[in-house]
Scaffold this motif. Structure first.
Motif, PDB file in Angstrom:
ATOM      1  N   THR A   1      -5.552   2.750   6.319  1.00 53.47           N
ATOM      2  CA  THR A   1      -6.057   3.975   5.700  1.00 53.47           C
ATOM      3  C   THR A   1      -6.663   4.951   6.702  1.00 53.47           C
ATOM      4  O   THR A   1      -6.992   6.090   6.337  1.00 53.47           O
TER       5      THR A   1
ATOM      6  N   CYS B   1       0.833  -1.206   0.000  1.00 56.49           N
ATOM      7  CA  CYS B   1       0.000   0.000   0.000  1.00 56.49           C
ATOM      8  C   CYS B   1       0.869   1.258   0.000  1.00 56.49           C
ATOM      9  O   CYS B   1       1.832   1.367   0.767  1.00 56.49           O
TER      10      CYS B   1
ATOM     11  N   CYS C   1      -0.798   4.351   0.221  1.00 59.68           N
ATOM     12  CA  CYS C   1      -1.727   5.411   0.610  1.00 59.68           C
ATOM     13  C   CYS C   1      -0.986   6.470   1.421  1.00 59.68           C
ATOM     14  O   CYS C   1       0.186   6.299   1.784  1.00 59.68           O
TER      15      CYS C   1
ATOM     16  N   MET D   1     -11.863   3.458   2.215  1.00 55.64           N
ATOM     17  CA  MET D   1     -10.962   2.836   1.248  1.00 55.64           C
ATOM     18  C   MET D   1     -11.069   3.515  -0.119  1.00 55.64           C
ATOM     19  O   MET D   1     -10.060   3.717  -0.801  1.00 55.64           O
TER      20      MET D   1
ATOM     21  N   ALA E   1      -9.253   6.798  -0.007  1.00 58.90           N
ATOM     22  CA  ALA E   1      -7.803   6.620  -0.050  1.00 58.90           C
ATOM     23  C   ALA E   1      -7.327   6.092  -1.400  1.00 58.90           C
ATOM     24  O   ALA E   1      -6.121   6.018  -1.645  1.00 58.90           O
TER      25      ALA E   1
END
Length: 304
Positions: A274, A19, A21, A230, A233
């Motif tokens: 997130t 990830c 993010c 989600m 993000a």
């Protein structure tokens, strides 16, 4: 009663391996005020020597190595683990059992629906039968019935079935059964104090409310700040509620629920990578601070 937070993150931990993010990038680069978190699990003990693991995440090896109180004390091998108690059959709460395959049979406590999933759709228990083995103890799903775990006496455990989703691999996904997901009341009858632990809490049902109100400490679902987190993000489209988690913000959200409770210490656990509350300097974290709501972190100790 001693409570140790082995892991405070949701599935995948923080940062999640794939990830990028805002949070995951920020904690890797040191540009936000945040610390990494492993996947959700706690340990509880009456004496600080013998412990029940509540859930067993894929990160359990590192979690146990970071927790000296549970290390072997005598002889060439040993453990401070008296038993493992599962609140559901989710991958992030069960796959650490494979790491505990050496040694004596595991004393495993879970509901009958969870045991079904772990012997059929996701047969971890069958696999462990070829190693140290498993002794299964059925957890009752009647909130009026408590049970004990040998080695952790006098602690008393009460299962509180919750409305949440069965794992994606379960044939009961979308059609949850009573006992697919539970919260736990853990009480020390000598002190009269109790903990309510529910890392997967989709909604506050009538039978759940009194357990939260009467707790001295709450460790409850902190997965997502908003239902569409989600998507915001840019990492997925699933809603928190679709995954069986009550978001913190908004009408009827976890913050509003917790603000209505006076007695317990309030701590969020199972926090998704997130979630902006992972950043200690975020406005969302400031809102929690103002409300007296804590955010669990790995290695956190609670004494009740």
């Amino acid at each position: 009663m001693y409570v140790h937070i082995l892991g405070s993150g949701a599935g995948g931990g923080f940062p999640q391996w794939n990830c990028n993010c805002h949070n995951c990038q920020g904690v890797r680069q040191g540009t936000i005020s945040a610390t990494p978190r492993s996947q959700s699990s706690i340990a509880v003990s009456a004496d600080g020597e013998r412990w029940a693991l509540i859930n067993c995440s894929p990160d359990v090896r590192d979690q146990l190595n970071a927790f000296p109180d549970i290390h072997p004390k005598q002889g060439p091998r040993g453990t401070g683990i008296a038993a493992v108690l599962l609140v559901d059959a989710q991958i992030d709460h069960t796959t650490g059992l494979l790491t505990l395959r050496e040694g004596d049979p595991l004393e495993l406590y879970c509901t009958e629906p969870v045991y079904q999933d772990l012997t059929t759709a996701f047969p971890l228990v069958n696999i462990l039968g070829h190693y140290g083995g498993v002794h299964w103890h059925q957890v009752p799903t009647d909130p009026a019935e408590s049970f004990t775990i040998p080695g952790t006496e006098p602690l008393q455990f009460t299962s509180v079935p919750l409305s949440s989703e069965a794992p994606p691999f379960s044939p009961h996904r979308g059609h949850p059964r009573w006992g697919d997901n539970i919260g736990l009341r853990i009480e020390d009858p000598e002190s009269g104090r109790n903990l309510f632990y529910a890392p997967g809490l989709g909604k506050i049902e009538d039978h759940v409310g009194p357990f939260m109100e009467q707790a001295d400490c709450l460790l409850v679902d902190g997965t997502a700040w908003t239902n569409d987190e989600m998507a915001r993000a840019g990492v997925g489209s699933k809603l928190a509620t679709d995954m069986g988690h009550l978001p913190q913000s908004g009408p009827g959200g976890m913050v509003e629920v917790l603000n209505g409770l006076e007695r317990p210490r309030k701590i969020l656990i199972h926090i998704n990578n997130t979630n902006p509350i992972l950043d200690a300097d975020s406005p969302e974290r400031g809102e929690l601070n103002a409300a007296g709501i804590e955010v669990a972190h790995d290695g956190m100790d609670i004494h009740l």
